[in-house]
Design an enzyme around this catalytic site. Sequence first.
Site, PDB file in Angstrom:
ATOM      1  N   GLU A 283       1.112  -1.123  -0.141  1.00 57.80           N
ATOM      2  CA  GLU A 283      -0.491  -0.165   0.257  1.00 57.80           C
ATOM      3  C   GLU A 283       0.782   1.067   0.122  1.00 57.80           C
ATOM      4  O   GLU A 283       1.772   1.799   1.004  1.00 57.80           O
ATOM      5  CB  GLU A 283      -0.884   0.226   1.092  1.00 57.80           C
ATOM      6  N   LYS A 415      -8.537 -14.988  15.747  1.00 57.76           N
ATOM      7  CA  LYS A 415      -8.738 -15.075  14.115  1.00 57.76           C
ATOM      8  C   LYS A 415     -10.383 -14.817  13.907  1.00 57.76           C
ATOM      9  O   LYS A 415     -10.480 -15.005  13.038  1.00 57.76           O
ATOM     10  CB  LYS A 415      -8.283 -15.677  13.313  1.00 57.76           C
ATOM     11  N   ASP A 491       1.431 -14.174  13.402  1.00 56.40           N
ATOM     12  CA  ASP A 491       0.504 -14.832  11.442  1.00 56.40           C
ATOM     13  C   ASP A 491      -0.369 -12.998  11.506  1.00 56.40           C
ATOM     14  O   ASP A 491      -0.735 -12.939  12.334  1.00 56.40           O
ATOM     15  CB  ASP A 491      -0.432 -15.535  12.614  1.00 56.40           C
ATOM     16  N   HIS A 589      -2.272  10.309  -1.750  1.00 53.66           N
ATOM     17  CA  HIS A 589      -2.736   9.320  -2.060  1.00 53.66           C
ATOM     18  C   HIS A 589      -2.342   9.118  -3.094  1.00 53.66           C
ATOM     19  O   HIS A 589      -2.102   7.941  -4.255  1.00 53.66           O
ATOM     20  CB  HIS A 589      -3.681   8.177  -1.529  1.00 53.66           C
TER      21      HIS A 589
END
Length: 604
Positions: A283, A415, A491, A589
């Site tokens: 990104e 998760k 993770d 951006h």
Amino acid sequence: MDVRRRPANPILREKADAGEQLIKPHKSHQHQQQQPPMKASDALPLPLHLTNGLFFTIFFSVMYFLLSRWREKIRNSIPLHVVTLSELVAVLSLIASVIYLLGFFGIGFVQTLISRPNPDGWDVEDENTEQFLLQEDSRSGTCTTLGCAVPPPPVPSAKGLPKISQPAAKAAMAVEKPAPLITPQDSEEDEEIIKSVVSGKIPSYSLESKLGDCKKAAGIRREALQRITGKSLEGLPLEGFDYESILGQCCEMPVGYVQLPVGIAGPLLLDGREYMVPMATTEGCLVASTNRGCKAIMASGGATSMLLRDGMTRAPVVRFATAKRAAELKFFVEEPMNFETLSVVFNKSSRFARLQSIQCAIAGKNLYMRFSCSTGDAMGMNMVSKGVQNVLDYLQTDFPDMDVIGLSGNFCADKKPAAVNWIEGRGKSVVCEAIIKEEIVKKVLKTEVAALVELNMLKNLTGSAMAGSLGGFNAHASNIVSAVYIATGQDPAQNVESSHCITMMEAVNDGKDLHVSVSMPSIEVGTVGGGTQLASQSACLNLLGVKGANKEEAGANARLLATVVAGSVLAGELSLMSAISAGQLVSSHMKYNRSSKDVTKVAS
Ligand code: ADP
């Protein structure tokens, strides 16, 4: 199929139509271009369209004449086989025009076949142009480099579509099989193994144990995969990775590895120490933005963090015949004397696992026991699971009617977004704060303290409340968490709860300076185990000074990493909130996310 498609680009198409050469052709081809080939229609005395018009007119006039004669004969009861001279002439004309028209369309069909040699119907002018197209397509990762010259097979028939017979499908696959990519020295032997994997004689998963060479196994699996699917893996690297290091630990059935850029934000001045923070991301703007936040923190004297809690959780679900029995087990594990015993049983599972608490929740006859334990420098999921298994085995003696439904009953909660993590915490709970001076807010962050405070209240607090958010009272904590997690071998799926964060902003020192804080109750990180031991990830941990197990105090490295994550989130929050409050979000951006050329211009 992409491979042979004529220029989709209209400019290219126009150039081609205008005879402009895309790539200089061979001499022989030039010659061919100067003298266009003879066509069958060139032999006609009239232009083709006039000849066609003439024969069509004759055909339809004669047909009309004959049909009207036929109707008259039927009306007057004249036998059809009695033919006048004019009718005879008409029949002969009809036959002649039919012969012409059949011939014309036959020639047209043959010409079409000749001028479109490939089954796709895409015309290729000469081999140079075709080469150009192939080169162009090879960049986009089609199977051109594997020798595919025909489109991939149609997707296996869905319901209602005709089924392709087995031999026909095999024949189609045979045509489209890409050429082998790997050409090792003992390629004949490898070729046999690849064929066996493709045919299913050798299971793909068994290659590592069969060959005793992880790299070779990955290469063979990759080649077999390409042949089975007819899809190229070009672009996914195979070389340059230690496949032994992931065996039985990180990833099964590897065929390569994905490359990700790692950027550096920092120095982040946190608790008196400076950290260069590695962030793996695609990104644009993210690293630059976090870096700006670090700069603001540094210029204001640094950030401070506090670790509030450190415990990984696992919650099995067990079932009884009655809710009463489930409640009895709840009271049993909550009894301090019993808890002591259970801790001893639990802690036997590892040198580092230390049971801290068991939190119970009942749903009818089902009991959920949320075990929490410290896990040293490991993130600790395996460790806590082993300890829980030990305790369940032990409890079975006193509660033989206990039915263990699952070692994980989702009250953990791993998760998945869950209020239990947001409220109780999971992994490391950290709060991190800084006071950003007024002039730094203006000079570095290009905004005002009051604007930031107002935006935080309306966006991160009220806006998230309006959205019914669970732990999402922040601007983009998950951006920073994910990037640092991927770089340091955590993770990434635990980003879900690890990104729970409430960002607070308040004007202090008579309203001049900004107090900013992030509270993150469930940062799940480790510096040993899992992906942390892989070379690249290990290097990033090393950069932060938290590689591996801490020799002096077990768990100190993992705890330090958690505070760095929180500090980086603080920097990220500061910078993005400032960009939004200054109305710069879109422009920055556009600057960093859209075009590398633009970035260069900006940098210079
Ligand atoms: P996790 O529990 O995070 O899934 P592992 O299952 O790989 O990670 O457990 C970590 C392993 O590392 C265990 O075998 C443990 O004994 C070992 N280990 C060595 N040093 C440490 C340490 N300082 N902290 C935690 N575990 C350690």
